[in-house]
Design a protein around this motif. Sequence first.
Motif, PDB file in Angstrom:
ATOM      1  N   THR A   2       0.690  -1.229   0.028  1.00 44.27           N
ATOM      2  CA  THR A   2      -0.103   0.041   0.046  1.00 44.27           C
ATOM      3  C   THR A   2       0.874   1.483  -0.080  1.00 44.27           C
ATOM      4  O   THR A   2       0.459   2.296   0.180  1.00 44.27           O
ATOM      5  N   SER A   3       2.132   1.107   0.060  1.00 46.09           N
ATOM      6  CA  SER A   3       2.861   2.353   0.014  1.00 46.09           C
ATOM      7  C   SER A   3       2.723   3.296  -1.285  1.00 46.09           C
ATOM      8  O   SER A   3       2.476   2.870  -2.365  1.00 46.09           O
ATOM      9  N   GLU A   4       2.984   4.463  -0.870  1.00 49.87           N
ATOM     10  CA  GLU A   4       2.840   5.491  -2.199  1.00 49.87           C
ATOM     11  C   GLU A   4       3.920   5.262  -2.712  1.00 49.87           C
ATOM     12  O   GLU A   4       4.183   5.865  -3.990  1.00 49.87           O
ATOM     13  N   HIS A   5       5.023   4.494  -2.725  1.00 51.36           N
ATOM     14  CA  HIS A   5       6.420   4.143  -3.424  1.00 51.36           C
ATOM     15  C   HIS A   5       6.246   3.050  -4.433  1.00 51.36           C
ATOM     16  O   HIS A   5       7.192   2.689  -5.130  1.00 51.36           O
ATOM     17  N   TYR A   6       5.165   2.599  -4.319  1.00 53.72           N
ATOM     18  CA  TYR A   6       4.761   1.401  -5.404  1.00 53.72           C
ATOM     19  C   TYR A   6       4.092   1.831  -6.777  1.00 53.72           C
ATOM     20  O   TYR A   6       3.250   2.968  -6.775  1.00 53.72           O
ATOM     21  N   LEU A   7       4.706   1.501  -7.713  1.00 51.79           N
ATOM     22  CA  LEU A   7       4.208   1.712  -8.959  1.00 51.79           C
ATOM     23  C   LEU A   7       3.354   0.734  -9.405  1.00 51.79           C
ATOM     24  O   LEU A   7       3.529  -0.544  -9.058  1.00 51.79           O
ATOM     25  N   ARG A  50       5.610  -6.649 -19.701  1.00 56.38           N
ATOM     26  CA  ARG A  50       5.246  -5.768 -18.480  1.00 56.38           C
ATOM     27  C   ARG A  50       5.519  -4.340 -18.714  1.00 56.38           C
ATOM     28  O   ARG A  50       6.734  -4.194 -19.565  1.00 56.38           O
ATOM     29  N   ALA A  51       4.514  -3.414 -18.330  1.00 59.79           N
ATOM     30  CA  ALA A  51       4.723  -2.389 -18.955  1.00 59.79           C
ATOM     31  C   ALA A  51       4.438  -1.030 -17.855  1.00 59.79           C
ATOM     32  O   ALA A  51       3.262  -1.285 -17.001  1.00 59.79           O
ATOM     33  N   LEU A  52       5.047   0.016 -17.732  1.00 61.04           N
ATOM     34  CA  LEU A  52       4.483   1.048 -16.808  1.00 61.04           C
ATOM     35  C   LEU A  52       3.867   1.856 -18.052  1.00 61.04           C
ATOM     36  O   LEU A  52       4.490   2.486 -18.949  1.00 61.04           O
ATOM     37  N   VAL A  53       2.765   2.304 -17.830  1.00 64.16           N
ATOM     38  CA  VAL A  53       1.999   3.375 -18.489  1.00 64.16           C
ATOM     39  C   VAL A  53       1.296   4.402 -17.781  1.00 64.16           C
ATOM     40  O   VAL A  53       1.082   4.358 -16.735  1.00 64.16           O
ATOM     41  N   SER A  54       0.859   5.483 -18.613  1.00 61.79           N
ATOM     42  CA  SER A  54       0.421   6.634 -17.879  1.00 61.79           C
ATOM     43  C   SER A  54      -1.060   6.330 -17.405  1.00 61.79           C
ATOM     44  O   SER A  54      -1.410   7.197 -16.242  1.00 61.79           O
ATOM     45  N   ASP A  55      -1.925   5.296 -17.530  1.00 62.62           N
ATOM     46  CA  ASP A  55      -2.918   5.001 -17.102  1.00 62.62           C
ATOM     47  C   ASP A  55      -3.325   3.678 -16.711  1.00 62.62           C
ATOM     48  O   ASP A  55      -4.089   3.258 -17.709  1.00 62.62           O
ATOM     49  N   PRO A  56      -2.828   2.915 -15.773  1.00 61.52           N
ATOM     50  CA  PRO A  56      -2.610   1.461 -15.755  1.00 61.52           C
ATOM     51  C   PRO A  56      -4.132   0.945 -15.665  1.00 61.52           C
ATOM     52  O   PRO A  56      -4.480  -0.103 -16.028  1.00 61.52           O
ATOM     53  N   VAL A  70      -4.979 -10.061 -18.325  1.00 57.73           N
ATOM     54  CA  VAL A  70      -4.135  -8.773 -17.959  1.00 57.73           C
ATOM     55  C   VAL A  70      -4.174  -8.727 -16.313  1.00 57.73           C
ATOM     56  O   VAL A  70      -5.272  -8.850 -16.015  1.00 57.73           O
ATOM     57  N   ARG A  71      -3.199  -8.034 -15.922  1.00 60.94           N
ATOM     58  CA  ARG A  71      -3.344  -7.655 -14.371  1.00 60.94           C
ATOM     59  C   ARG A  71      -2.346  -6.485 -13.798  1.00 60.94           C
ATOM     60  O   ARG A  71      -1.499  -6.253 -14.681  1.00 60.94           O
ATOM     61  N   ILE A  72      -2.688  -5.998 -12.680  1.00 60.71           N
ATOM     62  CA  ILE A  72      -1.809  -4.935 -12.198  1.00 60.71           C
ATOM     63  C   ILE A  72      -0.883  -5.402 -11.188  1.00 60.71           C
ATOM     64  O   ILE A  72      -1.500  -6.374 -10.306  1.00 60.71           O
ATOM     65  N   THR A  73       0.338  -5.268 -11.009  1.00 59.98           N
ATOM     66  CA  THR A  73       1.450  -5.682 -10.203  1.00 59.98           C
ATOM     67  C   THR A  73       1.956  -4.652  -9.448  1.00 59.98           C
ATOM     68  O   THR A  73       2.447  -3.523 -10.413  1.00 59.98           O
ATOM     69  N   ASP A  74       2.158  -4.363  -8.282  1.00 65.21           N
ATOM     70  CA  ASP A  74       2.988  -3.428  -7.789  1.00 65.21           C
ATOM     71  C   ASP A  74       4.339  -3.873  -7.907  1.00 65.21           C
ATOM     72  O   ASP A  74       4.963  -4.791  -7.421  1.00 65.21           O
ATOM     73  N   VAL A  75       5.222  -2.671  -8.316  1.00 63.02           N
ATOM     74  CA  VAL A  75       6.647  -2.528  -8.304  1.00 63.02           C
ATOM     75  C   VAL A  75       7.243  -1.618  -7.764  1.00 63.02           C
ATOM     76  O   VAL A  75       6.719  -0.489  -7.441  1.00 63.02           O
ATOM     77  N   ILE A  76       8.422  -1.575  -7.580  1.00 68.06           N
ATOM     78  CA  ILE A  76       9.164  -0.377  -7.058  1.00 68.06           C
ATOM     79  C   ILE A  76      10.078   0.253  -8.226  1.00 68.06           C
ATOM     80  O   ILE A  76      10.789  -0.429  -8.925  1.00 68.06           O
ATOM     81  N   GLY A  77      10.042   1.627  -8.247  1.00 60.37           N
ATOM     82  CA  GLY A  77      10.836   2.222  -9.211  1.00 60.37           C
ATOM     83  C   GLY A  77      12.175   2.982  -8.418  1.00 60.37           C
ATOM     84  O   GLY A  77      11.671   3.994  -7.615  1.00 60.37           O
ATOM     85  N   VAL A  78      13.249   2.711  -8.527  1.00 60.29           N
ATOM     86  CA  VAL A  78      14.442   3.399  -7.832  1.00 60.29           C
ATOM     87  C   VAL A  78      15.131   4.341  -9.055  1.00 60.29           C
ATOM     88  O   VAL A  78      15.506   3.795  -9.770  1.00 60.29           O
TER      89      VAL A  78
END
Length: 143
Positions: A2-7, A50-56, A70-78
């Motif tokens: 649930t962190s704000e740091h997850y994409l 796997r893609a980061l998109v502007s509106d998942p 298709v599904r949404i997965t939480d990842v970390i962007g460093v």
Amino acid sequence: MTSEHYLKQVSLFSENRPGQLAAFAKALEDEGIDILALSIAEAEGFGVIRALVSDPERAVEKLSDLGYMVRITDVIGVRMRDVPGGLREMAELLGTANINIDYSYAFSGKHGAVLILRVDRPEEAVRRFSSKGIALLCMSDLE
């Protein structure tokens, strides 16, 4: 997570055959959704995009309507240093904390060099990066 740091990453499972990436990209193009980072993996005839998109959320809705799994997965962007050794620094930080990387990909853009990570202990990874002053992306950074 649930962190704000997850994409929110879009993961699409598909038969591995010619034209699948073009169909994926066309579906998002038709919705005006920007692809910010992309990775493709193959496993015995099937592929995972796997893609980061502007509106998942809208991307998942569109792709599901077209019949894709298709599904949404939480990842970390460093944000990492864009120099030789930048990747090693991030990998060592996780390795010394005994945090395993499930998969990773990287891109370079307006945020500099960014490492996308799916790890076995995401909360601990975020804590470790933050304690070292390493910046993490949040979803608003991708808009």
